[in-house]
Design a protein around this motif. Structure first.
Motif, PDB file in Angstrom:
ATOM      1  N   ALA A  52      -7.454   3.940  -6.605  1.00  0.00           N
ATOM      2  CA  ALA A  52      -6.417   4.945  -6.374  1.00  0.00           C
ATOM      3  C   ALA A  52      -5.498   5.008  -7.590  1.00  0.00           C
ATOM      4  CB  ALA A  52      -5.620   4.588  -5.130  1.00  0.00           C
ATOM      5  N   PHE A 109       0.396   5.248  -8.340  1.00  0.00           N
ATOM      6  CA  PHE A 109       1.730   5.679  -7.906  1.00  0.00           C
ATOM      7  C   PHE A 109       2.479   4.436  -7.482  1.00  0.00           C
ATOM      8  CE2 PHE A 109       1.407  10.160  -8.137  1.00  0.00           C
ATOM      9  CZ  PHE A 109       0.090  10.492  -7.859  1.00  0.00           C
ATOM     10  N   ASP A 110       3.702   4.269  -7.994  1.00  0.00           N
ATOM     11  CA  ASP A 110       4.389   3.029  -7.634  1.00  0.00           C
ATOM     12  C   ASP A 110       5.328   3.207  -6.454  1.00  0.00           C
ATOM     13  OD1 ASP A 110       6.213   4.533  -9.077  1.00  0.00           O
ATOM     14  OD2 ASP A 110       5.876   3.368 -10.896  1.00  0.00           O
ATOM     15  N   GLY A 111       5.076   4.199  -5.642  1.00  0.00           N
ATOM     16  CA  GLY A 111       5.847   4.392  -4.417  1.00  0.00           C
ATOM     17  C   GLY A 111       5.086   5.375  -3.555  1.00  0.00           C
ATOM     18  N   ASP A 112       5.714   5.783  -2.449  1.00  0.00           N
ATOM     19  CA  ASP A 112       5.048   6.717  -1.553  1.00  0.00           C
ATOM     20  C   ASP A 112       4.971   8.106  -2.187  1.00  0.00           C
ATOM     21  OD1 ASP A 112       6.682   5.236   1.347  1.00  0.00           O
ATOM     22  OD2 ASP A 112       4.945   4.594   0.160  1.00  0.00           O
ATOM     23  N   VAL A 113       4.058   8.901  -1.666  1.00  0.00           N
ATOM     24  CA  VAL A 113       3.930  10.271  -2.147  1.00  0.00           C
ATOM     25  C   VAL A 113       4.054  11.246  -0.987  1.00  0.00           C
ATOM     26  CG1 VAL A 113       2.389   9.499  -3.991  1.00  0.00           C
ATOM     27  CG2 VAL A 113       1.433  10.487  -1.919  1.00  0.00           C
ATOM     28  N   MET A 152       0.852  -1.192   0.000  1.00  0.00           N
ATOM     29  CA  MET A 152       0.000   0.000   0.000  1.00  0.00           C
ATOM     30  C   MET A 152       0.889   1.244   0.000  1.00  0.00           C
ATOM     31  SD  MET A 152      -2.892   1.996   0.967  1.00  0.00           S
ATOM     32  CE  MET A 152      -3.165   3.141   2.297  1.00  0.00           C
ATOM     33  N   VAL A 153       0.548   2.165  -0.879  1.00  0.00           N
ATOM     34  CA  VAL A 153       1.300   3.407  -1.009  1.00  0.00           C
ATOM     35  C   VAL A 153       1.041   4.290   0.214  1.00  0.00           C
ATOM     36  CG1 VAL A 153       1.032   5.594  -2.251  1.00  0.00           C
ATOM     37  CG2 VAL A 153       1.572   3.510  -3.509  1.00  0.00           C
ATOM     38  N   LEU A 154       2.122   4.809   0.773  1.00  0.00           N
ATOM     39  CA  LEU A 154       1.954   5.711   1.918  1.00  0.00           C
ATOM     40  C   LEU A 154       1.966   7.155   1.446  1.00  0.00           C
ATOM     41  CD1 LEU A 154       4.266   4.041   4.587  1.00  0.00           C
ATOM     42  CD2 LEU A 154       1.771   4.040   4.505  1.00  0.00           C
ATOM     43  N   SER A 155       1.229   7.992   2.128  1.00  0.00           N
ATOM     44  CA  SER A 155       1.200   9.420   1.805  1.00  0.00           C
ATOM     45  C   SER A 155       1.748  10.189   2.996  1.00  0.00           C
ATOM     46  CB  SER A 155      -0.229   9.860   1.524  1.00  0.00           C
ATOM     47  OG  SER A 155      -0.779   9.133   0.468  1.00  0.00           O
TER      48      SER A 155
END
Lengths: 315, 699, 206
Positions: free
Chosen positions: A42, A45-49, A1-4
């Motif tokens: 969602a 995005f393949d990484g955190d933002v 899960m991508v973290l923001s």
């Protein structure tokens, strides 16, 4: 899960950058389209933002003078709409902002985002190039300044490091005699450029002292050729001197007082026209657009040169 | 009784303005599943292998094997499969649906599906003619023999994509016995008939309901039948409600569009510079499936003389099959292509003969009683002369056309152009009598509320308001006492499709007749139902084989004047003004017609100068609203429009068709304006800056 | 099987599909690695968003959805506010427009995380206000609505424009609407409604 991540301050943002690789979201107007998926999923995005749009500390435009150099500093998170209506925004940049996207997009989009996106058709980019923009990159270990033409490497590619973010953009603060901006899109508003042109220049006593031009959407990056600009200014000066060497009625020559604009119309203007045409021809070698779904190379090239010619004539 | 034209507050304004109106994607049913289309990745060939992954529970692939009835969509020409079995005709053609509860899982499944293809060489040129027609008038071709001179021009028109702001979408549902499909639909009964054919079910077990439709313009005439069939097959298999909504890219790339055309016009001219006759050939690109292209071709060919009366004609046409996205209905339906060609042609003839175009046009302008292109007659009064005079006065046309034609060196190149056009209202020929057979009903309940029961759909053109107005006026009731719902085929009879500018003129006339009967027999407090069926007027004699007779019951007429400025630096075109006069018989609501006029004219102008859609290797190149350019508010100007009444005896309160008329003249008007500005002949649309540059620089 | 003459094209497609599958697999692997890293980093990095709080039509709300999710989806799916429409998903048509701190934005381009601590007003909220009712009446009187799909966005654009410029010129009105596409009306009756609002009702927006 991508973290923001949502930094509480600019310093916090820099700190986050040292710890995790993130995609920086200011307005998000480019990224949210690039990464879009099916509705209610969602974006991919393949990484955190990291959200930075809310950071007030880097939302500004201010005029500064350092060692006799007048510069304008534009913070990374000030929106295009705020810039558009700000009294310190230079006229030529205002013209570009006014034809960018739509009010909705301008309310959240940023100049830093436009630069980071590095699209060949970025509308603000030719203006930033001729204003000698410097991109200030910040990380927790300090800042570095990169001229925009060295920062944008190609379509979608910049020289940013993974632990950096754009802090501000520094541009020249000049009073140009002539500013000229033209974006040619598919329609009058809310369009992607087919061709884009920015020009500015100044004259003193009818003599061109400064001439800068840049083309957008006619190459992988903005086209600016300083050597040709210099050559053009020099050639104008030479032409003027040769004109002014014609003896006046009393046989005396006063080169420094000759005002090109008030010279002998016919022969001056023919010579001037010829010079301008030659200048345009020289630039032609650097203008190498492509065919795509928006327009074709022949049109783009011709219009780019037409705009250049129109600008030079008005200078 | 007040004048019916007087505008009222539209009955659906409140729900639309407050955001309460329910469009198909706003609906969520319990246990509803989502569907996504799996598409062909070649432009032409056969599927020779299918590899479907292991499916998780609750997820399904639905393809041709699941079709209980016939694997084709019931349109006119039955060559569109519901799901591709083996033959692929265009890139993106639907092969299957993946259905399930979680969208991410659906995407993951799709990424694992593999097809093997045997690709064959695609056809993009106009070589495979599937439909051919021809007809003559007077001596036909023979008129070219004694001709002193033949003037020939070939005109080209491009795709036009509808870009209704609400993309295509349907929801299918079942109660175990009956299948229902809800959707953004123009023709509920077209969809119902298609479902019956594909599901192989009895008509009582199939139901279609229109949901508030966010724009259609013909793009939701036949296309929804395809996705309705797909979703219904899935619902039949799975037994749960299923939602299929196209995203904008899918919609732009894979749904029907206006037929591109190439039209060759020839005029036989005698020694006195009279036009003896026309010969024309119309080529339409039908894409991979012909669908209703035959009717588009018919309408285009019938429009071969525009507003002019030309005594001798030899008109032929072909629909060509190509390996590209199928083309279909779009407001105007063949007329915009043809009228563009005719209007440009008459100007180009005038130019070659050294005659003022206005003199030539006036000379051949049709008058009441004249024969039409198909040797029928213009039975009704034609008031074009007055309309033209008024439009010219509003625009200061005579002064400007001369001034701009002188090409004074200016900062921008101004130009002005005027188009004259007509539109045959209703279905071509005996379509109403032979195919549609419209039935309408009025139902009065014990509370004396009258419900209009028709299959006609309000897609923005305001018929929910105007239909109710008609009935309220006849019955002399307040409009609140008359109701009309979005059509549900369980509740309304088949009054025909919402197309061909027939809704008020034909269906409205029947509704008015029913209202008259109800008025005469009104029983307060009692439930009453009155039904009316279409009866073709005797004068509509039409021979489908030979294209002879009265093609349409009546005609609406229009004049558009468009003024532009062309930049000599960038060749961009700026609209400076438009002035239009229309004869639609009688406006049932003036403000609604004016809104239609603004919107239609902008679509027509945009078709003429802005909208570029190209096909390269069988793939649409402009498939986002970023790349396919339609006008924003900044691209247009205030439009001056006037209506002139010319009541039509068979129309309710004198009304004729208006829905398509206002799109038809925009492209030739703007093309003529640009021609006037640049002094070069324009022979294709859209007239883009790129094309203008090539004309000026002589490439 | 693949016929000779076309096997090159077909194997290209086949390979493309195969590589998509394998890149998905490797993405999954790298995502796992990333989330391992992130969770390690998490121990030392604060401020990863778990909830987003904002004001929606005057009410404080909270969302635990992925902060990169589109505001449009949060509104439509989680709050049943379907007045904002998905016409294009690329920020061009304006059908999804809402007011963010009383400025028009495209909710299909706005990540949830961007609205933290901000005021979001949708058409449902706007139409309850005096301003909304006033704009509504003007739209009705001037025939500004046809199919209605662009109408909520146009209402939002009108409110945003007049809030920032009470006396717009015609060009400024058109500019204010330039991010909202309409295919039915040709725009003029919407422009006229706004001209009326500017001329007669300007004080509402001061």
């Amino acid at each position: 899960m991508v973290l923001s991540y949502r930094p509480v301050s600019y310093a916090d943002a820099l700190s986050i950058l040292t710890k995790v690789p993130v995609t920086i979201i200011a307005g998000g107007t480019d990224l949210m389209v690039k990464k879009r998926s099916w509705s209610n999923l969602a974006p991919t995005f393949d990484g955190d933002v990291m959200f930075v749009g809310h950071l007030e500390e880097i939302s500004y435009i201010k005029k500064l003078e350092k060692s006799n150099q007048k510069r304008i500093h534009i913070g990374a998170t000030i929106t295009l709409e705020e810039l558009l209506y700000h009294k310190d925004t230079p006229e030529i940049l205002r013209q570009a902002l006014g034809v960018m996207a739509s009010p909705a997009i301008r309310h959240t989009a940023t100049l830093a985002g436009n630069i980071g996106n590095a699209s060949p058709a970025g509308d603000s980019l030719p203006v930033l190039y001729i204003l000698n923009a410097i991109v200030v990159l910040a990380s927790s270990s300090g800042e570095r300044q990169v001229p925009i033409e060295d920062f944008i490497l190609g379509p979608g590619k910049t020289a940013i490091n993974s632990d950096e973010m754009i802090k501000e953009i520094i541009i020249d603060d000049c009073n140009f005699g002539t500013v000229y901006y033209k974006k040619v899109g598919g329609r009058k508003a809310d369009a992607i450029s087919k061709v884009c042109f920015a020009g500015c220049g100044s004259k003193v006593d009818g003599q061109i002292t400064d001439m800068r031009v840049a083309f957008g959407a006619v190459g992988p990056t903005v086209v600016r050729v300083r050597s040709l600009e210099e050559a053009c200014v020099n050639a104008h000066r030479a032409l003027q001197l040769s004109v002014s060497e014609k003896p006046s009625e009393d046989g005396l020559v006063e080169p420094s007082k000759v005002n090109f604009d008030q010279g002998d119309e016919s022969s001056n203007s023919i010579a001037r026209e010829q010079l301008d045409s030659e200048t345009v021809k020289k630039f032609a070698d650097y203008v190498r657009p492509i065919d795509d779904q928006r327009s074709n190379a022949i049109y783009r090239k011709q219009i780019a040169l037409n705009l250049l010619k129109d600008f030079i004539t008005k200078l | 009784m007040s004048d019916i034209s007087r505008s009222i507050n539209k009955v659906d304004n409140d729900e639309k303005i407050t955001g309460k109106a329910v469009y198909i994607d706003d609906i969520k049913l319990e246990n509803m599943l989502y569907a996504k289309t799996v598409r062909a990745e070649i432009t032409s060939g056969t599927i020779i292998g299918r590899h479907y992954p292991e499916m998780p529970t609750d997820y399904h692939i639905v393809d041709y094997l699941d079709i209980p009835g016939n694997n084709y969509v019931k349109i006119i020409f039955e060559d569109m499969p519901v799901f591709v079995k083996d033959k692929v005709g265009y890139y993106g053609e639907p092969i299957a649906l993946v259905v399930g509860p979680d969208k991410q899982v659906i995407l993951d499944i799709i990424s694992q599906i593999v097809f093997e293809y045997d690709a064959i060489a695609p056809i993009y040129d106009y070589v495979d003619s599937v439909i051919h027609y021809d007809y003559e008038k007077g001596v036909g071709e023979a008129v070219f023999e004694p001709a002193n001179r033949v003037i020939e021009y070939t005109y080209e028109t491009g795709y036009q994509e509808h870009v209704y702001i609400e993309p295509q979408g349907v929801i299918g549902d079942t109660d175990g016995d009956k299948i229902s499909v809800y959707g953004s639909i123009q023709c509920p009964y077209y969809v119902k008939n298609a479902l019956i054919n594909t599901l192989g079910m009895d008509e009582k077990k199939v139901r279609v309901v229109q949901t508030t439709t966010g724009g259609a313009f013909g793009g939701k005439e036949e296309f929804p039948s395809l996705i309705a069939c797909q979703v219904a097959v899935a619902v039949k298999k799975i037994g749960k409600p299923i939602k299929l909504i196209y995203n904008r890219v899918e919609d732009m790339a894979y749904t029907t569009k206006r037929h591109p055309s190439t039209i060759r016009m020839e005029a036989a001219i005698d020694e006195q510079n009279n036009i003896l006759g026309f010969r024309a050939h119309v080529s339409l690109d039908g894409g991979a499936n012909i669908g209703l292209s035959s009717v588009v071709l018919q309408r285009a060919m019938i429009a071969a003389t525009g507003v002019y009366n030309i005594n001798n004609l030899a008109i032929s046409g072909d629909v060509y099959r190509t390996n590209t996205v199928p083309t279909g209905a779009f407001r105007g339906f063949g007329a915009p292509q043809m009228i563009f060609a005719v209007e440009m042609f008459i100007h180009h003839i005038a130019k070659e003969l050294g005659i003022d175009p206005l003199i030539l046009r006036n000379k051949y302008m049709a008058k009441q009683g004249d024969s039409t292109s198909t040797s029928g007659h213009f039975r009704d009064p034609i008031i074009m002369k007055d309309m033209i005079a008024r439009a010219k006065e509003l625009a200061d046309y005579d002064h400007k056309i001369k001034l701009y034609g002188e090409h004074m060196p200016t900062k921008d190149m101004p130009g002005i152009g005027m188009s004259w056009f007509l539109h045959g209202c209703g279905f071509t020929g005996s379509g109403e009598q032979k195919h549609i057979k419209a039935v309408v009903r009025l139902h009065k309940d014990v509370g004396d509320i009258v419900t209009v029961l028709v299959a006609a759909v309000d897609m923005g053109q305001g018929i929910k308001t105007t239909m109710r107005k008609l009935v309220a006026h006849v019955l002399e009731l307040p409009i609140e006492q008359v109701i009309m719902h979005n059509p549900d085929t369980d509740l309304v009879p088949d009054s025909g499709p919402t197309v061909a500018s027939r809704t008020l003129m034909i269906v409205g006339a029947l509704v008015s007749q029913a209202a008259e009967k109800l008025k005469e027999n009104w029983l307060a407090g009692k439930e009453q139902i009155f039904e009316e069926k279409y009866k073709q007027p005797k004068y509509i004699q039409w021979d489908e084989e030979s294209f002879q007779g009265n093609a349409y019951p009546g005609y609406s007429w229009g004049v558009n004047i468009v003024e532009v400025a062309v930049s000599p630096v960038t060749y961009e075109v700026t609209l400076k003004g438009t002035w239009s006069v229309y004869d639609v018989g009688k406006a049932i609501d003036e403000r609604i017609i004016m809104g239609q006029a603004d919107g239609g004219l902008l679509q027509g102008i945009s078709y003429g100068m802005l909208e570029v859609m190209e096909n390269k290797d069988g793939m649409v190149q402009q498939k986002t609203v970023t790349d396919y350019i339609i006008p924003t508010a900044s691209d247009t100007v205030n439009m001056i429009t006037e209506l002139m009444d010319n009541p039509f005896e068979l129309g309710p309160f004198g009304a004729k068709g208006a829905g398509e008329l206002t799109l038809i003249g925009g492209a030739p008007a703007v093309a003529l304006a640009i021609e006037n500005a640049i002094g070069k002949s324009v022979t294709k649309i859209p007239v883009t800056p790129e094309y203008i540059m090539s004309l000026i620089e002589g490439e | 099987m693949l016929s000779g003459a076309n096997s090159a094209a077909n194997s290209e497609i086949y390979n493309k599909i195969k590589s998509e599958i394998s890149s998905k697999v490797s993405n999954e692997v790298s995502n796992e690695m990333n989330s391992e890293l992130s969770s390690k980093a998490n121990n030392t990095v604060k401020n990863s968003m778990s909830k987003v709080t904002f004001v929606l039509n005057g009410q404080a709300v909270e969302s635990s959805e992925n902060p990169t999710k589109r505001l449009l989806d949060i509104l439509r799916e989680d709050h049943g506010l379907v007045g904002a429409k998905e016409g294009c998903g690329e920020g061009e048509c304006g059908g999804c427009a809402v007011l963010l701190d009383y400025k028009i934005v495209n909710s299909c381009l706005t990540p949830l995380g961007s609205v933290q601590d901000k005021q979001v007003i949708t058409i449902e909220g706007l139409s309850l206000s005096t301003e909304g009712q006033t704009i509504k009446k003007a739209f009705e009187d001037y025939g500004s609505v046809q199919c209605g799909i662009c109408t909520p966005g146009m209402m939002i654009a009108t409110a945003s424009l007049l809030h920032h410029n009470q006396k717009p010129t015609e060009a400024e009105i058109r500019e204010g609407l330039s991010g909202n596409l309409c295919r039915c009306t040709g725009y003029n009756m919407i422009v006229k409604a706004i001209q009326y609002l500017a001329d007669e009702k300007g004080e509402l927006w001061c």
